[in-house]
Design a protein around this motif. Structure first.
Motif, PDB file in Angstrom:
ATOM      1  N   UNK A  79     -15.157  10.194  25.320  1.00  0.00           N
ATOM      2  CA  UNK A  79     -15.031   9.611  26.662  1.00  0.00           C
ATOM      3  C   UNK A  79     -14.907   8.102  26.596  1.00  0.00           C
ATOM      4  N   UNK A  80     -15.770   7.480  25.779  1.00  0.00           N
ATOM      5  CA  UNK A  80     -15.713   6.026  25.649  1.00  0.00           C
ATOM      6  C   UNK A  80     -14.417   5.592  24.962  1.00  0.00           C
ATOM      7  N   UNK A  81     -13.957   6.403  24.002  1.00  0.00           N
ATOM      8  CA  UNK A  81     -12.708   6.061  23.312  1.00  0.00           C
ATOM      9  C   UNK A  81     -11.532   6.073  24.294  1.00  0.00           C
ATOM     10  N   UNK A  82     -11.488   7.078  25.179  1.00  0.00           N
ATOM     11  CA  UNK A  82     -10.406   7.162  26.158  1.00  0.00           C
ATOM     12  C   UNK A  82     -10.473   5.997  27.140  1.00  0.00           C
ATOM     13  N   UNK A  83     -11.688   5.581  27.513  1.00  0.00           N
ATOM     14  CA  UNK A  83     -11.822   4.429  28.408  1.00  0.00           C
ATOM     15  C   UNK A  83     -11.301   3.170  27.728  1.00  0.00           C
ATOM     16  N   UNK A  84     -11.619   2.996  26.441  1.00  0.00           N
ATOM     17  CA  UNK A  84     -11.138   1.820  25.706  1.00  0.00           C
ATOM     18  C   UNK A  84      -9.609   1.831  25.654  1.00  0.00           C
ATOM     19  N   UNK A  85      -9.013   3.000  25.427  1.00  0.00           N
ATOM     20  CA  UNK A  85      -7.552   3.089  25.364  1.00  0.00           C
ATOM     21  C   UNK A  85      -6.943   2.696  26.712  1.00  0.00           C
ATOM     22  N   UNK A  86      -7.592   3.093  27.816  1.00  0.00           N
ATOM     23  CA  UNK A  86      -7.057   2.742  29.135  1.00  0.00           C
ATOM     24  C   UNK A  86      -7.051   1.235  29.344  1.00  0.00           C
ATOM     25  N   UNK A  87      -8.017   0.528  28.790  1.00  0.00           N
ATOM     26  CA  UNK A  87      -8.040  -0.934  28.923  1.00  0.00           C
ATOM     27  C   UNK A  87      -7.036  -1.586  27.989  1.00  0.00           C
ATOM     28  N   UNK A  88      -6.586  -0.854  26.979  1.00  0.00           N
ATOM     29  CA  UNK A  88      -5.667  -1.436  26.006  1.00  0.00           C
ATOM     30  C   UNK A  88      -4.296  -1.709  26.614  1.00  0.00           C
ATOM     31  N   UNK A  89      -3.939  -0.991  27.693  1.00  0.00           N
ATOM     32  CA  UNK A  89      -2.630  -1.197  28.303  1.00  0.00           C
ATOM     33  C   UNK A  89      -2.463  -2.630  28.803  1.00  0.00           C
ATOM     34  N   UNK A  90      -3.567  -3.257  29.239  1.00  0.00           N
ATOM     35  CA  UNK A  90      -3.464  -4.645  29.682  1.00  0.00           C
ATOM     36  C   UNK A  90      -3.143  -5.555  28.514  1.00  0.00           C
ATOM     37  N   UNK A  91      -3.611  -5.192  27.309  1.00  0.00           N
ATOM     38  CA  UNK A  91      -3.314  -5.997  26.129  1.00  0.00           C
ATOM     39  C   UNK A  91      -1.829  -5.952  25.802  1.00  0.00           C
ATOM     40  N   UNK A  92      -1.184  -4.817  26.115  1.00  0.00           N
ATOM     41  CA  UNK A  92       0.238  -4.690  25.825  1.00  0.00           C
ATOM     42  C   UNK A  92       1.042  -5.780  26.530  1.00  0.00           C
ATOM     43  N   UNK A  93       0.683  -6.096  27.780  1.00  0.00           N
ATOM     44  CA  UNK A  93       1.408  -7.152  28.494  1.00  0.00           C
ATOM     45  C   UNK A  93       1.152  -8.513  27.866  1.00  0.00           C
ATOM     46  N   UNK A  94      -0.047  -8.699  27.293  1.00  0.00           N
ATOM     47  CA  UNK A  94      -0.362  -9.967  26.646  1.00  0.00           C
ATOM     48  C   UNK A  94       0.368 -10.099  25.310  1.00  0.00           C
ATOM     49  N   UNK A  95       0.718  -8.970  24.691  1.00  0.00           N
ATOM     50  CA  UNK A  95       1.429  -8.998  23.412  1.00  0.00           C
ATOM     51  C   UNK A  95       2.923  -9.260  23.584  1.00  0.00           C
ATOM     52  N   UNK A  96       3.422  -9.105  24.791  1.00  0.00           N
ATOM     53  CA  UNK A  96       4.851  -9.251  25.041  1.00  0.00           C
ATOM     54  C   UNK A  96       5.301 -10.681  24.757  1.00  0.00           C
ATOM     55  N   UNK A  97       6.386 -10.819  23.989  1.00  0.00           N
ATOM     56  CA  UNK A  97       6.915 -12.150  23.678  1.00  0.00           C
ATOM     57  C   UNK A  97       7.422 -12.808  24.959  1.00  0.00           C
ATOM     58  N   UNK A  98       7.127 -14.093  25.168  1.00  0.00           N
ATOM     59  CA  UNK A  98       7.581 -14.767  26.388  1.00  0.00           C
ATOM     60  C   UNK A  98       9.091 -14.942  26.387  1.00  0.00           C
ATOM     61  N   UNK A  99       9.669 -14.993  27.580  1.00  0.00           N
ATOM     62  CA  UNK A  99      11.109 -15.188  27.715  1.00  0.00           C
ATOM     63  C   UNK A  99      11.395 -16.687  27.645  1.00  0.00           C
ATOM     64  N   UNK A 100      11.617 -17.174  26.415  1.00  0.00           N
ATOM     65  CA  UNK A 100      11.877 -18.599  26.235  1.00  0.00           C
ATOM     66  C   UNK A 100      12.899 -18.807  25.114  1.00  0.00           C
ATOM     67  N   UNK A 101      13.153 -20.061  24.769  1.00  0.00           N
ATOM     68  CA  UNK A 101      14.172 -20.387  23.781  1.00  0.00           C
ATOM     69  C   UNK A 101      13.820 -19.839  22.396  1.00  0.00           C
ATOM     70  N   UNK A 102      12.515 -19.859  22.053  1.00  0.00           N
ATOM     71  CA  UNK A 102      12.100 -19.358  20.742  1.00  0.00           C
ATOM     72  C   UNK A 102      12.403 -17.874  20.600  1.00  0.00           C
ATOM     73  N   UNK A 103      12.079 -17.087  21.646  1.00  0.00           N
ATOM     74  CA  UNK A 103      12.355 -15.648  21.610  1.00  0.00           C
ATOM     75  C   UNK A 103      13.853 -15.385  21.509  1.00  0.00           C
ATOM     76  N   UNK A 104      14.647 -16.179  22.245  1.00  0.00           N
ATOM     77  CA  UNK A 104      16.104 -16.028  22.175  1.00  0.00           C
ATOM     78  C   UNK A 104      16.612 -16.341  20.768  1.00  0.00           C
TER      79      UNK A 104
END
Length: 684
Positions: A79-104
């Motif tokens: 149960x606790x593991x599934x709760x932790x996984x649900x919070x991990x989705x917010x980390x996915x947005x933080x891992x996304x590379x920003x849309x800037x000159x470096x990414x391009x």
């Protein structure tokens, strides 16, 4: 040349992302043009695209994993593991590379390199095997990062065992005092109306704070970690420096037993989790009244008991009683009694206005988690206030200490995982309550803590143990190393979240030096902005007002108000609505009244960055609101846009109204005026 140097610098820093993405894309071209396998080509193309935008964030996150991240594996719970996984989705947005000159730049380099690798594979088939080996090696490297973190967790446990080998000595109890220590779970002060949260989550504690002289509220208290075990291990440890400088560690349970006190523990913590395995380091010596096999697992040896039921049993005891809650841990509604909680109505603000544009509206359960957490907080409020009233009614001297092991980040959907640290994971409530009998018999002790509660000096949870001994009037033959909560002495170890990460030792330093900045300590990923603003705000508050920039969402304004004395936000007067947003974005339902309701409790100052106050009608509408509400908050600064400088005569009436309520004003000087003025100040 300068541009080429920057390109080489950015390319060198991201060579791993370019290489792995290029290999995956080259495989896609290979399956498409050579094998005619369209399914495999599509899979490789998708993998390469994901690597381009996520690999950098994944590597950074994995490098920040530490032994503390793996402590819960010691006794796994689904149960606790599934709760932790649900919070991990917010980390996915933080891992996304920003849309800037470096990414391009990375994308272009990866595409060019993939084309070259594809040609090489067609020319020399052995290249295909070599690239497959490189890709497999990289997958193994990521697995190695995870295993290193897990191994570090095992070493953390061994280090704890070595620390607590010595038995305490030299402690003597001199008085007969009842003390109830209420240990909360995952409760952040950010979500408590007791600390200025604009929703009524703690009405019972709010009333006690307003009506009982023995109720002392401490602000700016930080947990020493974001996980239960390392936080409470440090919080409930008594430390003393022996001759030669050796630092001795004794659990609070052993110290109280050696002082001659019989102490009881009632714990609702579950059988799984790290605390069940490690609590004996600090609780050894407490009377648990449990079978040996469940000795350090609290009274949750009887499954599914809720806090309020166990609390009734704990309150029947006298002497020193520790009560360890579990309400506040996710999934939040699973650990409370719904009939003893209240559903809190949320303000009508859209998703972006509540959480900010940083998070996707499609994150699962983000809104629901925040609502459930507020509801769980109302249940905790009921239980803590009930315990305080019990202490209040006792005829003998009695005191209560309430704190939480760590905070929770529900508005960032990150729970309390240390590798995803954000400030509210470490901001915790701290309440001391002294009944009338205690205040009469020990007025000087109460007076010291009362004076300290008014200071805005950061305190750490490891000041709990010396405070317990001080409140109980326990004498020590050795000098304790950490000051009590009543002391203004400098903390010998002003840092938190000390952890061994895959990238090396890491800790968050709380001591800022005006010349050298933060000291030698290194926090993986750098000190997060909210924490940095809080620390420099405390350092320079006597001579400067430092404002938290662009507090344009409910979540960010909450964080800003709790950390700093001033909030800066953008204001657009839309007809009769005073909306908080930054054009060209659109209104979110977040308005100036929401800002005032958040800032009112702490009397935060407000810097209002107005976007259209060059219009006298808009200015008058803001002035009307401020005339009725300015006393609710601290100092006001109204910042006019650059084009207001050409309409000062029209704005004079509004400016006079703002001056009458002691609001300060400012406006931009347009660059085409400022440059010639600075070039020839005599003429201009």
């Amino acid at each position: 040349m300068e541009i080429l140097a920057k390109i080489f610098e950015k390319s060198g820093a991201n060579v791993e992302i370019v290489l792995i993405s290029a290999i995956l894309l080259a495989f896609s071209w290979h399956f498409l043009f050579t094998r005619r396998n369209y399914l495999a080509a599509s899979a490789m193309l998708a993998s390469g695209s994901v690597a381009l935008v996520y690999l950098g964030g994944i590597l950074a996150w994995a490098s920040g994993l530490g032994g503390d991240s793996f402590l819960e594996i010691n006794s796994f719970d689904l149960t606790e593991a599934l709760f932790w996984i649900s919070t991990f989705f917010s980390t996915a947005s933080q891992m996304l590379a920003p849309l800037n000159k470096t990414t391009l730049l990375i994308a272009v380099e990866a595409l060019l390199l993939s084309a070259a690798l594809h040609l090489a594979m067609r020319w020399r088939p052995v290249v295909l095997r070599g690239l497959t080996f490189v890709l497999a090696a990289h997958v193994l490297y990521l697995a190695h990062l995870g295993y290193t973190g897990f191994a570090s967790g095992r070493e953390d446990v061994n280090a704890m065992r070595r620390q607590y080998q010595q038995h305490p000595s030299g402690f003597v109890s001199t008085e007969d005092i009842d003390l109830f220590v209420y240990i909360g779970e995952s409760l952040s002060s950010l979500n408590m109306s007791l600390y200025g949260y604009p929703l009524p989550t703690t009405p019972h504690l709010d009333k006690l704070h307003q009506t009982d002289a023995g109720f002392l509220l401490f602000d700016k208290v930080r947990s020493t970690h974001t996980h239960t075990s390392p936080s409470l291990l440090r919080a409930l440890t008594v430390t003393s420096k022996e001759h030669g400088g050796t630092l001795m560690h004794w659990g609070i349970g052993g110290v109280l037993r050696q002082a001659g006190l019989t102490t009881h523990l009632h714990s609702a913590q579950p059988l799984n989790g790290s605390w069940a395995n490690f609590s004996h380091f600090v609780f050894d010596g407490l009377n648990l009244n449990l079978p040996k096999e469940n000795r350090y697992k609290g009274n949750f040896a009887t499954p599914e008991i809720k806090d309020h039921l166990l609390l009734e049993k704990a309150l029947t005891g006298s002497g020193v009683v520790f009560f360890q809650s579990y309400a506040g841990h996710g999934p939040y509604l699973d650990h409370i009694e719904p009939s003893m909680s209240v559903q809190i109505e949320k303000p009508t603000i859209n998703f972006s206005g509540t959480y900010g544009s940083y998070f996707s509206e499609h994150l699962p359960k983000l809104r629901q988690n925040a609502a459930d957490y507020d509801r769980a907080t109302t249940y905790i409020d009921r239980n803590v206030s009930h315990a305080i009233k019990n202490i209040q009614s006792r005829s003998k001297p009695a005191a209560l200490i309430f704190f939480s092991d760590h905070g929770e980040s529900v508005y960032a959907n990150s729970a309390h995982e240390s590798s995803k640290f954000i400030d509210e994971m470490s901001t915790v409530p701290m309440v001391l309550f002294f009944n009338e009998a205690y205040r009469k018999k020990y007025p000087s002790t109460f007076s010291r803590y009362r004076k300290s509660s008014f200071l805005k000096q950061t305190k750490l949870l490891d000041q709990i143990s010396p405070t317990i001994l001080d409140i109980l009037h326990i004498l020590s033959s050795s000098q304790l190393d950490v000051p009590t909560l009543a002391s203004s002495s400098k903390h010998p170890r002003p840092y938190i979240i000390e952890r061994n990460t895959v990238s090396g030792p890491s800790r968050l330093d709380l001591e800022y030096d005006s010349e050298s900045g933060f000291s030698k300590a290194h926090f993986f990923g750098g000190t997060p902005d909210p924490t940095f603003i809080s620390l420099i705000g405390e350092k320079f508050s006597d001579t400067n007002t430092i404002c938290y920039h662009r507090s344009n969402s409910f979540a960010k304004a909450l964080r800003a108000a709790s950390l700093n004395g001033c909030l800066e936000f953008d204001l657009v007067v839309d007809g009769d609505a005073l909306n908080v947003y930054h054009p060209p974005t659109t209104p979110t339902g977040f308005r100036i009244e929401h800002i005032f309701s958040i800032a009112a409790a702490r009397k935060n100052s407000l810097w209002i960055d107005s976007k259209n106050l060059s219009d006298p009608i808009a200015c008058d509408k803001l002035a009307t609101y401020l005339e009725s509400n300015h006393a609710r908050v601290g100092q006001l600064l109204v910042e006019f846009p650059w084009d207001a400088s050409s309409r000062l005569i029209e704005l004079q009436s509004c400016g006079t109204r703002l001056k009458a309520i002691n609001a300060r004003t400012s406006y931009y000087v347009p660059t085409h005026f400022l440059v010639p003025c600075s070039e020839n100040p005599i003429k201009n």
